[in-house]
Motif scaffolding. Structure first.
Motif, short mmCIF file in Angstrom:
data_model
loop_
_atom_site.label_atom_id
_atom_site.label_comp_id
_atom_site.label_asym_id
_atom_site.label_seq_id
_atom_site.Cartn_x
_atom_site.Cartn_y
_atom_site.Cartn_z
N VAL A 104 0.87 -1.18 0.00
CA VAL A 104 0.00 0.00 0.00
C VAL A 104 0.90 1.23 0.00
CG1 VAL A 104 -1.93 1.14 1.12
CG2 VAL A 104 -1.66 -1.33 1.34
N ARG A 105 1.03 1.87 -1.14
CA ARG A 105 1.91 3.04 -1.25
C ARG A 105 1.34 4.24 -0.52
NH1 ARG A 105 4.06 2.96 -7.54
NH2 ARG A 105 5.02 0.89 -7.46
N SER A 140 -1.82 6.07 7.42
CA SER A 140 -1.81 4.66 7.79
C SER A 140 -3.20 4.03 7.72
CB SER A 140 -1.27 4.50 9.21
OG SER A 140 -2.10 5.17 10.15
N ALA A 141 -4.26 4.83 7.54
CA ALA A 141 -5.60 4.26 7.46
C ALA A 141 -5.75 3.37 6.23
CB ALA A 141 -6.65 5.37 7.44
N TYR A 142 -5.02 3.66 5.16
CA TYR A 142 -5.06 2.81 3.98
C TYR A 142 -4.51 1.42 4.31
CZ TYR A 142 -6.00 6.98 1.18
OH TYR A 142 -6.56 8.11 0.66
N ALA A 182 -6.31 -2.46 3.96
CA ALA A 182 -5.69 -3.63 3.35
C ALA A 182 -5.60 -4.79 4.34
CB ALA A 182 -4.30 -3.27 2.83
N GLY A 183 -5.29 -4.49 5.60
CA GLY A 183 -5.23 -5.55 6.60
C GLY A 183 -6.57 -6.19 6.84
N VAL A 192 -13.67 1.43 6.53
CA VAL A 192 -13.48 2.68 7.24
C VAL A 192 -14.11 3.82 6.45
CG1 VAL A 192 -11.78 4.23 8.26
CG2 VAL A 192 -11.38 1.76 8.24
N GLU A 193 -14.87 4.65 7.13
CA GLU A 193 -15.55 5.75 6.45
C GLU A 193 -14.52 6.74 5.90
OE1 GLU A 193 -18.96 9.15 7.34
OE2 GLU A 193 -18.25 7.79 8.93
#
Length: 251
Positions: A120-121, A127-129, A133-134, A235-236
C-alpha cells in the motif's frame, strides 16, 4: 498425579522427553482436521495421480545408478594457463539451477502454503489505507495480517511515492492446511471464473523451483465472497479502491 510434558527437548539421552506432536499429551497437539475441503479432495483423487503419471520415471530394482552430471564446466588442456583453474559457470546463466527431485509416489508436487501480500503506497502518508488492506486480507484468509516496514527510504517521481525507512508499507498473511485449501478453492472456483477474459496463469509465472505468483487487482479482490458481503462496511472516508490489489504466492 498428572503428567506434564517438558517444554524443551533436551536430547535422546534425557530421561524425560516431550511426546510427539500427534499425541494428545503434547503441548503442540492440534486436534483436527475435522473436514476435508472440496479442493483438497479434487487434488487427492484427480490431480495427484495425473501429476505422478506425467512425471513418474520408473527405475527397476537393481538398476545401477549413473554418476551425476558435472554441473560446472571444466577447462580443456589446450593451454597451459588452464591448469589449476576453478571450474567455469554453466552456459547461459551465472547461477546454478536447483537440482530436480525425481517424481515418485512420495514426492508428488503439492501446495504447501499460500502467502497473500499487499503493498500500500498510500500508507506512507496515511496509515488508514494500511488498515483497510489488513482488514481485506483478514476477511479473505481468516488470519490476522502481519505488517511489514520499509527497510530504506526511497522517492519515486515527483514525490508521488515517499517511502521512509521504518514506516509501515505492506501487509501479508500466510495460510496452511485447511485454510489454505479453502482460500485456493475460492480463488479457482468462485473468483477465477468471474474474471473477464482470464486465460489462466502464464507458464513463465514461476521461478522453476515450485513457487508461483499471481497478482489480483482491487476490482477482482472486491469480488471475493467475504469481501463483497462487507463492501460498504470499511473505514468511512476510505473506499475499497484504496486497496491496490494483492499478490498470491504458493509453494
Amino acid at each position: 498425579y498428572r503428567f506434564r510434558p517438558p517444554r524443551f527437548d533436551r536430547g535422546p539421552l534425557h530421561p524425560h522427553r516431550p511426546p510427539p506432536a500427534s499425541s494428545p499429551d503434547s503441548r503442540l497437539f492440534y486436534p483436527g482436521p475435522f473436514s476435508l475441503p472440496r479442493f483438497a479432495q479434487t487434488y487427492t483423487s484427480t490431480l495427484r495421480p495425473d501429476l505422478m503419471t506425467l512425471r513418474y520415471t520408473h527405475i527397476p530394482p537393481g538398476t545401477p545408478r549413473l554418476p551425476p552430471p558435472q554441473r560446472l564446466r571444466a577447462w580443456d588442456d589446450s593451454s597451459p594457463y588452464y591448469a589449476n583453474r576453478p571450474l567455469r559457470k554453466p552456459r547461459g546463466s551465472a547461477h546454478l539451477p536447483l537440482l530436480a527431485v525425481p517424481i515418485t509416489y512420495r514426492t508428488v508436487p503439492a501446495v504447501a502454503r499460500i502467502t497473500v501480500a499487499a503493498i500500500v503506497r498510500e500508507a506512507a502518508d496515511n496509515s488508514a489505507y494500511l488498515h483497510v488492506a489488513g482488514m481485506v486480507l483478514q476477511a479473505m484468509t481468516g488470519r490476522r495480517a502481519e505488517v511489514h516496514f520499509a527497510r530504506k527510504s526511497q522517492i519515486v517521481g515527483r514525490a508521488t511515492f515517499n517511502q521512509k525507512a521504518g514506516k509501515p508499507i505492506a501487509v501479508s498473511v500466510t495460510v496452511e492446511g485447511e485454510a489454505m485449501w479453502y482460500l485456493l478453492g475460492t480463488l479457482v472456483e468462485v473468483v477465477g471464473p468471474g474474471i473477464k477474459e482470464w486465460r489462466g496463469l502464464k507458464g513463465s509465472s514461476g521461478d522453476g523451483a515450485g513457487n508461483l505468483g499471481l497478482g489480483l487487482s482491487a476490482e477482482v479482490v472486491g469480488a471475493w465472497p467475504e469481501v463483497e458481503v462487507n463492501y460498504d462496511r470499511w473505514v468511512e472516508g476510505f473506499s475499497f479502491l484504496a486497496f491496490g490489489g494483492c499478490l498470491f504466492g504458493g509453494v
